[in-house]
Design an enzyme around this catalytic site. Structure first.
Site, PDB file in Angstrom:
ATOM      1  N   ARG A   1      -5.245   3.037  10.899  1.00 23.80           N
ATOM      2  CA  ARG A   1      -5.312   1.774  10.162  1.00 23.80           C
ATOM      3  C   ARG A   1      -5.712   0.632  11.099  1.00 23.80           C
ATOM      4  O   ARG A   1      -4.879  -0.138  11.596  1.00 23.80           O
ATOM      5  CB  ARG A   1      -3.968   1.473   9.524  1.00 23.80           C
ATOM      6  CG  ARG A   1      -3.883   0.180   8.716  1.00 23.80           C
ATOM      7  CD  ARG A   1      -4.851   0.117   7.569  1.00 23.80           C
ATOM      8  NE  ARG A   1      -4.472   1.098   6.552  1.00 23.80           N
ATOM      9  CZ  ARG A   1      -5.305   1.455   5.568  1.00 23.80           C
ATOM     10  NH1 ARG A   1      -6.531   0.966   5.509  1.00 23.80           N
ATOM     11  NH2 ARG A   1      -4.911   2.345   4.680  1.00 23.80           N
TER      12      ARG A   1
ATOM     13  N   GLN B   1     -10.779   9.725   0.317  1.00 22.12           N
ATOM     14  CA  GLN B   1     -11.453   8.420   0.253  1.00 22.12           C
ATOM     15  C   GLN B   1     -12.133   8.168   1.601  1.00 22.12           C
ATOM     16  O   GLN B   1     -11.575   8.478   2.648  1.00 22.12           O
ATOM     17  CB  GLN B   1     -10.412   7.331  -0.034  1.00 22.12           C
ATOM     18  CG  GLN B   1     -10.770   5.940   0.455  1.00 22.12           C
ATOM     19  CD  GLN B   1     -10.601   4.836  -0.576  1.00 22.12           C
ATOM     20  OE1 GLN B   1     -10.919   5.005  -1.752  1.00 22.12           O
ATOM     21  NE2 GLN B   1     -10.113   3.715  -0.102  1.00 22.12           N
TER      22      GLN B   1
ATOM     23  N   ARG C   1     -13.638  10.179   9.495  1.00 17.95           N
ATOM     24  CA  ARG C   1     -12.575   9.400  10.146  1.00 17.95           C
ATOM     25  C   ARG C   1     -11.283  10.198  10.321  1.00 17.95           C
ATOM     26  O   ARG C   1     -10.323   9.694  10.911  1.00 17.95           O
ATOM     27  CB  ARG C   1     -12.301   8.108   9.377  1.00 17.95           C
ATOM     28  CG  ARG C   1     -11.776   8.288   7.972  1.00 17.95           C
ATOM     29  CD  ARG C   1     -11.461   6.961   7.318  1.00 17.95           C
ATOM     30  NE  ARG C   1     -10.888   7.129   5.985  1.00 17.95           N
ATOM     31  CZ  ARG C   1     -10.246   6.179   5.334  1.00 17.95           C
ATOM     32  NH1 ARG C   1     -10.071   4.988   5.875  1.00 17.95           N
ATOM     33  NH2 ARG C   1      -9.760   6.420   4.116  1.00 17.95           N
TER      34      ARG C   1
ATOM     35  N   HIS D   1     -16.227   0.661   9.431  1.00 21.46           N
ATOM     36  CA  HIS D   1     -15.164  -0.077   8.733  1.00 21.46           C
ATOM     37  C   HIS D   1     -14.415  -0.975   9.719  1.00 21.46           C
ATOM     38  O   HIS D   1     -13.217  -0.837   9.944  1.00 21.46           O
ATOM     39  CB  HIS D   1     -14.227   0.921   8.076  1.00 21.46           C
ATOM     40  CG  HIS D   1     -13.395   0.372   6.952  1.00 21.46           C
ATOM     41  ND1 HIS D   1     -12.473  -0.623   7.157  1.00 21.46           N
ATOM     42  CD2 HIS D   1     -13.364   0.669   5.643  1.00 21.46           C
ATOM     43  CE1 HIS D   1     -11.891  -0.883   6.001  1.00 21.46           C
ATOM     44  NE2 HIS D   1     -12.416  -0.131   5.064  1.00 21.46           N
TER      45      HIS D   1
ATOM     46  N   ASP E   1     -12.365  -7.872  -1.878  1.00 24.43           N
ATOM     47  CA  ASP E   1     -12.904  -6.528  -1.687  1.00 24.43           C
ATOM     48  C   ASP E   1     -14.272  -6.489  -2.353  1.00 24.43           C
ATOM     49  O   ASP E   1     -14.378  -6.282  -3.560  1.00 24.43           O
ATOM     50  CB  ASP E   1     -11.957  -5.490  -2.310  1.00 24.43           C
ATOM     51  CG  ASP E   1     -12.288  -4.067  -1.870  1.00 24.43           C
ATOM     52  OD1 ASP E   1     -11.515  -3.165  -2.232  1.00 24.43           O
ATOM     53  OD2 ASP E   1     -13.301  -3.886  -1.177  1.00 24.43           O
TER      54      ASP E   1
ATOM     55  N   GLU F   1     -17.888  -5.102   7.265  1.00 25.15           N
ATOM     56  CA  GLU F   1     -18.277  -3.708   7.488  1.00 25.15           C
ATOM     57  C   GLU F   1     -19.770  -3.501   7.211  1.00 25.15           C
ATOM     58  O   GLU F   1     -20.219  -3.687   6.087  1.00 25.15           O
ATOM     59  CB  GLU F   1     -17.430  -2.817   6.570  1.00 25.15           C
ATOM     60  CG  GLU F   1     -15.926  -3.116   6.607  1.00 25.15           C
ATOM     61  CD  GLU F   1     -15.166  -2.619   5.388  1.00 25.15           C
ATOM     62  OE1 GLU F   1     -14.093  -3.161   5.086  1.00 25.15           O
ATOM     63  OE2 GLU F   1     -15.685  -1.696   4.703  1.00 25.15           O
TER      64      GLU F   1
HETATM   65  O1  TA6 Z   1     -13.883  -1.134   2.735  1.00 19.04           O
HETATM   66  C1  TA6 Z   1     -13.017  -1.730   1.830  1.00 19.04           C
HETATM   67  C2  TA6 Z   1     -12.204  -0.641   1.165  1.00 19.04           C
HETATM   68  O2  TA6 Z   1     -13.046   0.265   0.528  1.00 19.04           O
HETATM   69  C3  TA6 Z   1     -11.175  -1.237   0.218  1.00 19.04           C
HETATM   70  O3  TA6 Z   1     -11.449  -0.913  -1.120  1.00 19.04           O
HETATM   71  C4  TA6 Z   1      -9.849  -0.653   0.678  1.00 19.04           C
HETATM   72  O4  TA6 Z   1      -9.529   0.484  -0.005  1.00 19.04           O
HETATM   73  C5  TA6 Z   1     -10.157  -0.364   2.141  1.00 19.04           C
HETATM   74  O5  TA6 Z   1     -11.469   0.094   2.155  1.00 19.04           O
HETATM   75  C6  TA6 Z   1      -9.206   0.561   2.850  1.00 19.04           C
HETATM   76  O6  TA6 Z   1      -9.368   1.851   2.436  1.00 19.04           O
HETATM   77  P1  TA6 Z   1      -8.385   2.971   3.072  1.00 19.04           P
HETATM   78  O7  TA6 Z   1      -8.859   4.279   2.471  1.00 19.04           O
HETATM   79  O8  TA6 Z   1      -8.568   2.923   4.568  1.00 19.04           O
HETATM   80  O9  TA6 Z   1      -6.997   2.587   2.661  1.00 19.04           O
END
Ligand code: TA6
EC number: 5.1.3.15
Length: 277
Positions: free
Chosen positions: A52, A70, A75, A148, A193, A252
């Protein structure tokens, strides 16, 4: 957690860059002993969860994914150190990291690929050169990619981001409605966002660490995502402190609003330069 998981590029003068092989996540960039990147005090380093903070590497999917986690698998996998830190004639320090397809990646994304990530630490700059190669004879594949980046800031409410005026953006805080940015500089005072599309090659963030400016230059990354969870979503994340949102802003560079299509035997290249001004 396997033996050595972090690689340090040290340019002297307390100017260093630290990369965790878990995700090839840049977890620290210090310029004259000033940390430029935000990493949550609650970040988890278990070799499984995404880290994080710092600069997680998003590939081959941005956002939610039917076939995997996601933001893709890059990563959360362990990268190889292709080339150990080496001081160049210029005094800069370079290292190269890589991943390629394996059983784990093919279980989600059944394509052969090779991804190399070259980092160069300069006096006040950090350079990122990325290449994705499709070694297949007959398979074309498509992907998203994004850096990111979590920038450390004294107070996000005082930051201004240039280079977004007139750009259309998908607002993920308003049911993905598409708007056009009317402001000359973007400021953040709430949960934000947004996926800005076809943005210019350069952005400047004001009032980062010690009141300085951060210049972002990007090549072959047509999109810019701006994110701050604010108090709303800070609480949703177990690996993010409820009170940490004022001290970070994600700006990003990515290729996310349309996929990259990579034909057999071809390569895609993109790069980013971060500069402390
Ligand atoms: O890049 C922005 C984003 O896509 C937000 O929607 C939020 O979810 C963030 O990334 C963090 O995502 P994560 O999967 O690291 O919690």
């Amino acid at each position: 957690m396997a033996a050595t998981s972090v690689v340090v590029l040290d340019r002297g003068n307390n100017t260093t860059c630290t990369i965790n092989l878990h995700g090839a996540t840049v977890v620290s960039w210090r310029v004259n002993n000033q940390e430029q990147l935000f990493v949550s005090k609650q970040a988890v380093f278990d070799g499984k969860k995404p880290i994080r903070g710092g600069i997680p590497f998003v590939f081959p999917q941005f956002g939610p994914w039917t076939f995997g986690p996601q933001h893709g698998f890059a990563r959360i996998v362990r990268w190889s150190l292709e080339k150990a830190p080496e001081r160049l004639a210029s005094g800069d320090v370079e290292a190269i990291f890589s991943i390629m397809d394996n059983d784990f990646t093919r279980s989600m994304w059944n394509y052969p690929f090779r991804l190399t990530y070259r980092l160069i630490l300069r006096e006040k700059e950090l350079h990122f050169n990325i290449a994705v190669y499709n070694p297949s004879k007959d398979l074309t594949f498509s992907f998203n990619m994004l850096l990111h980046t979590y920038f450390k800031v004294p107070d996000v409410r005082r930051c201004q981001i240039t280079g977004l005026h007139g750009c259309t953006f998908i607002d993920k805080t308003r049911e993905n409605t598409v708007y056009q940015e009317g402001r000359d500089v973007v400021t953040i005072g709430e949960w934000t966002d947004r996926i800005y599309q076809n943005t210019p090659q350069e952005h400047i963030i004001t009032n980062v660490v010690s009141g300085r400016k951060m210049r972002i230059q990007k090549y072959n990354f047509p999109d810019t995502v701006i994110w701050n969870p604010w108090i709303d979503h800070a609480k949703d994340m177990g690996d993010f402190g409820d009170d940490e949102y004022p001290n970070m802003v994600c700006v990003e560079a990515g290729h996310v609003s349309s996929p990259v299509i990579l034909l057999p035997g071809t390569a895609f290249e993109a790069s980013q330069i971060l500069q402390v001004m």
